[in-house]
Design a protein around this motif. Structure first.
Motif, PDB file in Angstrom:
ATOM      1  N   ILE A 157       6.533 -12.306   3.440  1.00  0.00           N
ATOM      2  CA  ILE A 157       5.515 -12.176   4.483  1.00  0.00           C
ATOM      3  C   ILE A 157       4.191 -11.655   3.917  1.00  0.00           C
ATOM      4  CG2 ILE A 157       7.162 -11.917   6.372  1.00  0.00           C
ATOM      5  CD1 ILE A 157       6.830  -8.899   6.188  1.00  0.00           C
ATOM      6  N   GLY A 158       4.007 -11.840   2.602  1.00  0.00           N
ATOM      7  CA  GLY A 158       2.720 -11.516   1.995  1.00  0.00           C
ATOM      8  C   GLY A 158       2.420 -10.044   1.887  1.00  0.00           C
ATOM      9  N   ASP A 159       3.458  -9.208   1.841  1.00  0.00           N
ATOM     10  CA  ASP A 159       3.275  -7.762   1.744  1.00  0.00           C
ATOM     11  C   ASP A 159       3.707  -7.308   0.348  1.00  0.00           C
ATOM     12  OD1 ASP A 159       2.653  -5.225   2.526  1.00  0.00           O
ATOM     13  OD2 ASP A 159       4.264  -4.999   3.982  1.00  0.00           O
ATOM     14  N   THR A 160       3.420  -6.066   0.001  1.00  0.00           N
ATOM     15  CA  THR A 160       3.863  -5.498  -1.270  1.00  0.00           C
ATOM     16  C   THR A 160       4.325  -4.067  -1.047  1.00  0.00           C
ATOM     17  OG1 THR A 160       1.720  -4.544  -1.884  1.00  0.00           O
ATOM     18  CG2 THR A 160       2.114  -6.852  -2.503  1.00  0.00           C
ATOM     19  N   LYS A 178       6.730  -0.608   6.098  1.00  0.00           N
ATOM     20  CA  LYS A 178       6.349   0.698   5.558  1.00  0.00           C
ATOM     21  C   LYS A 178       7.600   1.474   5.142  1.00  0.00           C
ATOM     22  CE  LYS A 178       3.355   4.637   6.558  1.00  0.00           C
ATOM     23  NZ  LYS A 178       2.493   4.341   5.396  1.00  0.00           N
ATOM     24  N   THR A 179       7.533   2.099   3.978  1.00  0.00           N
ATOM     25  CA  THR A 179       8.589   3.007   3.513  1.00  0.00           C
ATOM     26  C   THR A 179       8.198   4.439   3.855  1.00  0.00           C
ATOM     27  OG1 THR A 179       9.172   1.537   1.687  1.00  0.00           O
ATOM     28  CG2 THR A 179       9.873   3.832   1.516  1.00  0.00           C
ATOM     29  N   LEU A 180       9.068   5.127   4.555  1.00  0.00           N
ATOM     30  CA  LEU A 180       8.824   6.532   4.873  1.00  0.00           C
ATOM     31  C   LEU A 180       9.771   7.361   4.009  1.00  0.00           C
ATOM     32  CD1 LEU A 180       8.503   4.792   7.744  1.00  0.00           C
ATOM     33  CD2 LEU A 180       7.721   7.055   8.474  1.00  0.00           C
ATOM     34  N   PRO A 181       9.271   8.051   3.007  1.00  0.00           N
ATOM     35  CA  PRO A 181      10.121   8.772   2.049  1.00  0.00           C
ATOM     36  C   PRO A 181      11.152   9.670   2.743  1.00  0.00           C
ATOM     37  CG  PRO A 181       7.831   8.827   1.344  1.00  0.00           C
ATOM     38  CD  PRO A 181       7.832   8.232   2.722  1.00  0.00           C
ATOM     39  N   ARG A 182      12.395   9.547   2.256  1.00  0.00           N
ATOM     40  CA  ARG A 182      13.538  10.335   2.722  1.00  0.00           C
ATOM     41  C   ARG A 182      13.916  10.057   4.177  1.00  0.00           C
ATOM     42  NH1 ARG A 182      10.458  13.523  -0.312  1.00  0.00           N
ATOM     43  NH2 ARG A 182       9.465  14.494   1.517  1.00  0.00           N
ATOM     44  N   ARG A 183      13.257   9.067   4.807  1.00  0.00           N
ATOM     45  CA  ARG A 183      13.598   8.743   6.195  1.00  0.00           C
ATOM     46  C   ARG A 183      14.082   7.309   6.348  1.00  0.00           C
ATOM     47  NH1 ARG A 183       9.000  10.043  10.220  1.00  0.00           N
ATOM     48  NH2 ARG A 183      10.710   9.481  11.658  1.00  0.00           N
ATOM     49  N   GLY A 184      13.371   6.360   5.746  1.00  0.00           N
ATOM     50  CA  GLY A 184      13.796   4.977   5.884  1.00  0.00           C
ATOM     51  C   GLY A 184      12.626   4.010   5.880  1.00  0.00           C
ATOM     52  N   PHE A 185      12.723   2.985   6.730  1.00  0.00           N
ATOM     53  CA  PHE A 185      11.753   1.894   6.705  1.00  0.00           C
ATOM     54  C   PHE A 185      11.404   1.500   8.145  1.00  0.00           C
ATOM     55  CE2 PHE A 185      14.974   1.668   3.445  1.00  0.00           C
ATOM     56  CZ  PHE A 185      14.233   1.774   2.281  1.00  0.00           C
ATOM     57  N   ARG A 186      10.188   0.931   8.285  1.00  0.00           N
ATOM     58  CA  ARG A 186       9.801   0.487   9.614  1.00  0.00           C
ATOM     59  C   ARG A 186       8.853  -0.701   9.504  1.00  0.00           C
ATOM     60  NH1 ARG A 186       6.502   3.744  14.385  1.00  0.00           N
ATOM     61  NH2 ARG A 186       6.713   2.095  15.948  1.00  0.00           N
ATOM     62  N   PHE A 187       9.062  -1.691  10.374  1.00  0.00           N
ATOM     63  CA  PHE A 187       8.116  -2.814  10.465  1.00  0.00           C
ATOM     64  C   PHE A 187       6.941  -2.353  11.330  1.00  0.00           C
ATOM     65  CE2 PHE A 187       6.197  -6.690  11.893  1.00  0.00           C
ATOM     66  CZ  PHE A 187       6.358  -7.554  10.829  1.00  0.00           C
ATOM     67  N   VAL A 188       5.711  -2.365  10.762  1.00  0.00           N
ATOM     68  CA  VAL A 188       4.561  -1.785  11.462  1.00  0.00           C
ATOM     69  C   VAL A 188       3.503  -2.820  11.809  1.00  0.00           C
ATOM     70  CG1 VAL A 188       4.874   0.509  10.473  1.00  0.00           C
ATOM     71  CG2 VAL A 188       3.474  -1.183   9.252  1.00  0.00           C
ATOM     72  N   GLY A 189       3.763  -4.120  11.516  1.00  0.00           N
ATOM     73  CA  GLY A 189       2.786  -5.153  11.836  1.00  0.00           C
ATOM     74  C   GLY A 189       2.661  -5.362  13.335  1.00  0.00           C
ATOM     75  N   GLN A 190       1.441  -5.799  13.760  1.00  0.00           N
ATOM     76  CA  GLN A 190       1.240  -6.121  15.169  1.00  0.00           C
ATOM     77  C   GLN A 190       2.020  -7.387  15.492  1.00  0.00           C
ATOM     78  OE1 GLN A 190      -3.209  -5.981  15.248  1.00  0.00           O
ATOM     79  NE2 GLN A 190      -2.880  -4.550  16.910  1.00  0.00           N
TER      80      GLN A 190
END
Length: 516
Positions: free
Chosen positions: A76-79, A87-99
């Motif tokens: 999806i063209g991200d890095t 988005k990677t949230l350290p020690r918590r996990g991951f979240r899709f933050v795109g509109q």
């Protein structure tokens, strides 16, 4: 369910990912990972959540998880560095933050009940111009508003690098309360222009706004207030103002979108708009990078005429700015690429105009070059590029009065264009040939302020100062010119091409003390 974000469509029923019209290949596991992140975008997803959902609780190494996440981002063209969408949230996990917006697989807006899914977005900036709302209750303003929208559609349609929805489709929304995102989905466009017209006290006020139909973000908005005199002249004036304002915004938005993508995901068109972005840079590095990107677009699509002519003009820049290691090679490549572009499409106004500039510097057939730029502005009288190129061609041909008229028209169409310094410097040189040296200094200073490293601005200023006997300023400007172009000599500059009719300009450079 179909999820739309940026230029991507993620279809969970068909298990497909598309970017514009192109299908993006992803492995089943990566697709599942994206699906889980998108569906749970309202919260942070832990590593354990992912392992349970994707790997069904099997033991998975951190490196395997990282590999799948990187693959999902790449799709999806991200890095991992940018983390624009995942988005990677350290020690918590991951979240899709795109509109994001959701649409069901089957929509049913047509009366026969046939299924209708979203149209794929074209591979170039796409726009629909909706009927403007008449806020005055005056039927005359209704005709004016409809006519103006039709003129805007016609004007935008002349830009072959835009995809513009025809009038009949846009006007199906007349008089209806619309959701811009739904309009974009039904018409298959990225951008929607909407507006209103209000008449009061002998004046008419037109408001317009350009909206990204995928995200709902506002790209541009403005108001225009004019005396209500000749309704048709007013219609023309507002049309020019609106088109000249939004057309650069469309390309700017497309360029920003392209620069966010990973290089391995770039298409020929993406390389082209990156090359066009570099066009505003006239440094040695900027010319080289623009040339590389344009040639890369041509490698992927050998019939990409606009990319060919863009590569051609960069070869010209190598010659006229003294960057060429082998000037003869750059000359022959410039001519070859411009002829290739014309053989692919000789009815594209920007291609015609830039090909004429290439010929003016590298060949010197004034009659042919003037004919090409005249045809370019006839094909699209709203093109800044066509009018600016016409100005340079007429200046090089020794017709400075007509050059000035063209430059002034170009500036009217795009008064804050990123390329304006080239037009201003061209105006300054035309003023010099007309012995209007004070005006040449005004134009040259504006060009220099916009682009401090643009050497033609310093040539213009040095010559004009010298003609006016302002020797200290002439010598100081000549020194600045030699800082930007250390190898400059008058004879070498003349040999680069396009200067045979610049007699007063050359005379002023000699008076300024520049090396022969």
């Amino acid at each position: 369910m179909r999820y739309l974000f940026e230029e991507y469509v993620f279809d969970t029923d068909r298990r497909e990912l598309h970017r514009g019209t192109d299908a993006v290949s992803v492995t089943p596991q990566v697709f599942d990972l994206l699906d889980y992140l998108i569906r749970n975008r309202d919260r942070v997803v832990s590593k354990d959540d992912l392992i349970t959902a994707i790997w069904k609780g099997r033991i998975v190494s951190d490196s395997a998880l990282t590999t799948r996440l990187n693959a999902a981002r790449a799709a999806i063209g991200d890095t991992g560095e940018e983390q624009r969408l995942i988005k990677t949230l350290p020690r918590r996990g991951f979240r899709f933050v795109g509109q994001m917006r959701e649409t069901p697989e089957v929509a049913n807006p047509n009366p026969r009940g046939a299924s209708e899914s979203s149209l794929a977005l074209p591979d170039k900036p796409s726009i629909a111009v909706l009927p403007f709302e008449n806020m005055s209750g005056d039927p005359e303003q209704e005709y004016f508003a409809d006519g103006m929208v039709e003129e805007i559609i016609t004007a935008l349609s002349r830009f072959k690098s835009l995809f513009v929805i025809a009038r009949n489709s846009s006007f199906t929304f007349k008089g209806k309360a619309v959701d811009v995102k739904e309009v974009g989905r039904r018409l298959g466009v990225r951008y929607v222009l909407e507006g209103s017209v209000r008449k009061a006290s002998g004046k008419v006020r037109i408001a317009g706004q350009l909206i990204d139909a995928v995200t709902g973000a506002h790209i541009w908005a403005d108001r225009f207030e004019r005396d209500l005199t000749d309704i048709f002249d007013l219609q023309d004036e507002v049309t020019v103002a609106v088109v000249s304002a939004i057309q650069p915004k469309l390309f700017q938005a497309a360029t920003e979108m392209a620069t966010r993508r990973r290089p391995e995901n770039l298409t020929a068109y993406d390389f082209f708009i990156r090359a066009r972005q570099q066009y505003y840079l006239f440094t040695r590095e900027g010319v080289a990078e623009g040339l590389r990107l344009a040639h890369r677009a041509l490698e992927l699509d050998p019939r990409f005429g606009v990319a060919a002519v863009l590569a051609g003009i960069r070869h010209v820049h190598n010659v006229i700015f003294g960057y060429a290691i082998d000037p003869q090679f750059d000359r022959s490549e410039a001519v070859r690429l411009s002829r290739l572009a014309l053989s692919i499409d000789d009815s594209d106004p920007d291609t015609l105009a830039i090909a004429a500039i290439i010929s003016a510097f590298m060949v010197g057939d004034s009659e042919s070059e003037i004919e090409m730029t005249d045809r370019a502005v006839a094909l699209n009288p709203n093109s800044y590029i066509a009018w600016s190129c016409r100005g340079h061609v007429y200046r090089i041909a020794g017709v400075p009065e007509e050059a000035l008229r063209s430059f002034e028209r170009a500036m009217r169409l795009s008064p804050v264009d990123p390329q304006l310094h080239t037009t201003l410097a061209g105006m300054g040189m035309a003023f010099i040939e007309l012995s209007r040296f004070d005006e040449a200094i005004v134009a040259g200073k504006k060009a220099q302020r916009q682009s401090p490293s643009y050497s033609p601005a310093y040539r213009c200023l040095a010559s004009a100062f010298a003609h006016l006997g302002r020797d200290i300023e002439a010598h100081d400007t000549a020194a600045r010119l030699l800082e930007t172009d250390p190898a400059f000599t008058i004879s070498a500059w003349i040999a680069r091409g396009g200067q045979s009719n610049a007699k007063l300009l050359i005379e002023g450079l000699r008076k300024a003390g520049l090396p022969e």
